[in-house]
Motif scaffolding. Structure first.
Motif, PDB file in Angstrom:
ATOM      1  N   ARG A 165      -2.382   1.954   3.549  1.00 25.21           N
ATOM      2  CA  ARG A 165      -2.306   1.694   4.868  1.00 25.21           C
ATOM      3  C   ARG A 165      -3.811   2.087   5.622  1.00 25.21           C
ATOM      4  O   ARG A 165      -4.564   1.606   6.425  1.00 25.21           O
ATOM      5  N   MET A 166      -4.262   3.487   5.115  1.00 23.88           N
ATOM      6  CA  MET A 166      -5.429   3.917   5.873  1.00 23.88           C
ATOM      7  C   MET A 166      -6.775   3.322   5.281  1.00 23.88           C
ATOM      8  O   MET A 166      -7.578   3.222   6.005  1.00 23.88           O
ATOM      9  N   LEU A 167      -6.739   2.731   3.996  1.00 23.56           N
ATOM     10  CA  LEU A 167      -7.778   1.981   3.863  1.00 23.56           C
ATOM     11  C   LEU A 167      -8.136   0.811   4.631  1.00 23.56           C
ATOM     12  O   LEU A 167      -9.092   0.307   4.945  1.00 23.56           O
ATOM     13  N   VAL A 168      -6.933   0.170   4.923  1.00 24.69           N
ATOM     14  CA  VAL A 168      -6.833  -1.125   5.634  1.00 24.69           C
ATOM     15  C   VAL A 168      -7.208  -0.929   7.000  1.00 24.69           C
ATOM     16  O   VAL A 168      -8.073  -1.538   7.763  1.00 24.69           O
ATOM     17  N   ARG A 169      -7.028   0.209   7.453  1.00 26.55           N
ATOM     18  CA  ARG A 169      -7.268   0.806   8.949  1.00 26.55           C
ATOM     19  C   ARG A 169      -8.854   1.458   9.052  1.00 26.55           C
ATOM     20  O   ARG A 169      -9.214   1.982  10.006  1.00 26.55           O
ATOM     21  N   ASP A 170      -9.568   1.630   7.873  1.00 25.13           N
ATOM     22  CA  ASP A 170     -10.878   1.909   7.959  1.00 25.13           C
ATOM     23  C   ASP A 170     -10.835   3.591   7.989  1.00 25.13           C
ATOM     24  O   ASP A 170     -11.908   3.929   8.265  1.00 25.13           O
ATOM     25  N   ARG A 171      -9.834   4.115   7.724  1.00 22.37           N
ATOM     26  CA  ARG A 171      -9.881   5.536   7.762  1.00 22.37           C
ATOM     27  C   ARG A 171     -10.694   6.371   6.904  1.00 22.37           C
ATOM     28  O   ARG A 171     -10.891   7.540   6.804  1.00 22.37           O
ATOM     29  N   ALA A 172     -10.784   5.516   5.482  1.00 22.35           N
ATOM     30  CA  ALA A 172     -11.522   6.274   4.456  1.00 22.35           C
ATOM     31  C   ALA A 172     -12.056   4.879   3.709  1.00 22.35           C
ATOM     32  O   ALA A 172     -11.838   3.529   3.805  1.00 22.35           O
ATOM     33  N   ASP A 173     -13.126   5.070   2.940  1.00 23.87           N
ATOM     34  CA  ASP A 173     -13.831   3.943   2.252  1.00 23.87           C
ATOM     35  C   ASP A 173     -13.152   3.593   0.854  1.00 23.87           C
ATOM     36  O   ASP A 173     -13.064   2.414   0.257  1.00 23.87           O
ATOM     37  N   ALA A 174     -12.383   4.503   0.265  1.00 25.20           N
ATOM     38  CA  ALA A 174     -11.799   4.384  -1.121  1.00 25.20           C
ATOM     39  C   ALA A 174     -10.742   5.467  -1.537  1.00 25.20           C
ATOM     40  O   ALA A 174     -10.543   6.502  -0.962  1.00 25.20           O
ATOM     41  N   GLN A 192      -2.244  -7.951  -1.277  1.00 21.94           N
ATOM     42  CA  GLN A 192      -3.170  -8.256  -2.153  1.00 21.94           C
ATOM     43  C   GLN A 192      -4.492  -8.822  -1.950  1.00 21.94           C
ATOM     44  O   GLN A 192      -5.458  -8.865  -2.654  1.00 21.94           O
ATOM     45  N   ASN A 193      -4.654  -9.562  -0.850  1.00 18.22           N
ATOM     46  CA  ASN A 193      -6.011 -10.073  -0.381  1.00 18.22           C
ATOM     47  C   ASN A 193      -6.712  -8.940   0.463  1.00 18.22           C
ATOM     48  O   ASN A 193      -7.985  -9.329   0.949  1.00 18.22           O
ATOM     49  N   GLN A 194      -6.328  -7.818   0.667  1.00 11.06           N
ATOM     50  CA  GLN A 194      -6.884  -6.796   1.424  1.00 11.06           C
ATOM     51  C   GLN A 194      -7.515  -5.651   0.627  1.00 11.06           C
ATOM     52  O   GLN A 194      -8.208  -4.973   1.172  1.00 11.06           O
ATOM     53  N   ILE A 195      -6.848  -5.499  -0.457  1.00 10.74           N
ATOM     54  CA  ILE A 195      -7.283  -4.193  -1.409  1.00 10.74           C
ATOM     55  C   ILE A 195      -8.072  -4.955  -2.576  1.00 10.74           C
ATOM     56  O   ILE A 195      -7.629  -5.625  -3.307  1.00 10.74           O
ATOM     57  N   VAL A 196      -9.081  -4.290  -3.019  1.00  3.79           N
ATOM     58  CA  VAL A 196     -10.046  -4.696  -4.348  1.00  3.79           C
ATOM     59  C   VAL A 196      -9.778  -3.364  -5.170  1.00  3.79           C
ATOM     60  O   VAL A 196      -9.942  -2.347  -4.877  1.00  3.79           O
TER      61      VAL A 196
END
Length: 244
Positions: A165-174, A192-196
């Protein structure tokens, strides 16, 4: 009569304190690897133990979940028999199988659309992650040893789902997390379409780990043979596929 009493006392002393089913213990909160729901344990490791030990080796077993430190303590101190985890790290107080029924594959994950994604795709070592901010799981021994204690820039999450959830909100890079756990959570959250999924950072082999005081140490050679057969006949892979 005196001789009978002595024999009886010896038998009592030599019996295991937890006589009965072979007691497996696990972390109770890492789906799909192992988790507790409605007072019952589920997951990949539970299914492996059931198929290999209970079904094929015909040994009665039980499954119990605890905080991870507590689970290890129980085996180390003879209150439980076995774990499925990295064996060599616990060689001081346990014996372990040669075969590895499970591999904890630590992969790197990032948000699709992260402006630094091209750089992250090239990362193959932990040291290359120093310029980035990483999501970690509060209480994770691996995160603490490899990232926090080595002064990486981190943002702590209280649970595994919050990492993503925090990755999607740009709180961290990876974030670095086991592939089975990651895919399970990503699917559950519909990301599935938002995380690589990027490169593998480390592979941690898991073994059957049996406490040195447990009478079930004797089953380790048979367990190795059973796991070899499960790998060959595809039944081990079927367990992994069940949780994709």
């Amino acid at each position: 009569m005196k001789r009978c009493v002595i024999i009886f006392v010896v038998l009592i002393v030599t019996l295991p304190v937890h006589a009965g089913d072979m007691k497996f213990v696990y972390s109770f909160d890492i789906p799909p690897i192992s988790w507790k729901e409605n007072n019952r344990m589920y997951g990949i490791l539970i299914d492996i133990a059931d198929e290999a030990v209970r079904k094929r080796m015909e040994i009665a077993i039980s499954h119990e979940g605890y905080p991870w430190k507590r689970a290890q303590y129980l085996v180390k101190n003879g209150k439980a028999d076995a774990l499925i985890t990295n064996g060599p790290l616990r060689k001081e107080w346990a014996e372990h199988s040669s075969e590895t029924p499970f591999v904890y594959e630590q992969k790197l994950y990032a948000k699709n659309g992260n402006p630094r994604l091209d750089q992250l795709k090239k990362v193959k070592t932990l040291e290359e992650l120093r310029p980035f901010t990483l999501m970690v799981h509060r209480g994770s021994g691996w995160d603490k040893k490899n990232l926090i204690d080595n002064n990486f820039k981190v943002y702590e999450a209280d649970d595994q789902e919050t990492r993503f959830r925090m990755l999607v909100r740009d709180r961290a890079d990876a974030t670095i997390i086991d592939i089975h756990v990651a895919r399970y959570i990503i699917k559950r959250l519909g990301l599935q379409n938002q995380i690589v999924e990027l490169n593998t950072m480390e592979n941690v082999p898991f073994h059957l780990v049996v406490g040195k005081g447990s009478p079930y140490k004797r089953i380790i050679p048979d367990f190795d043979e059973t796991i070899r057969k499960m790998k060959k006949d595809g039944s081990l892979q079927k367990i992994f596929d069940k949780y994709r």
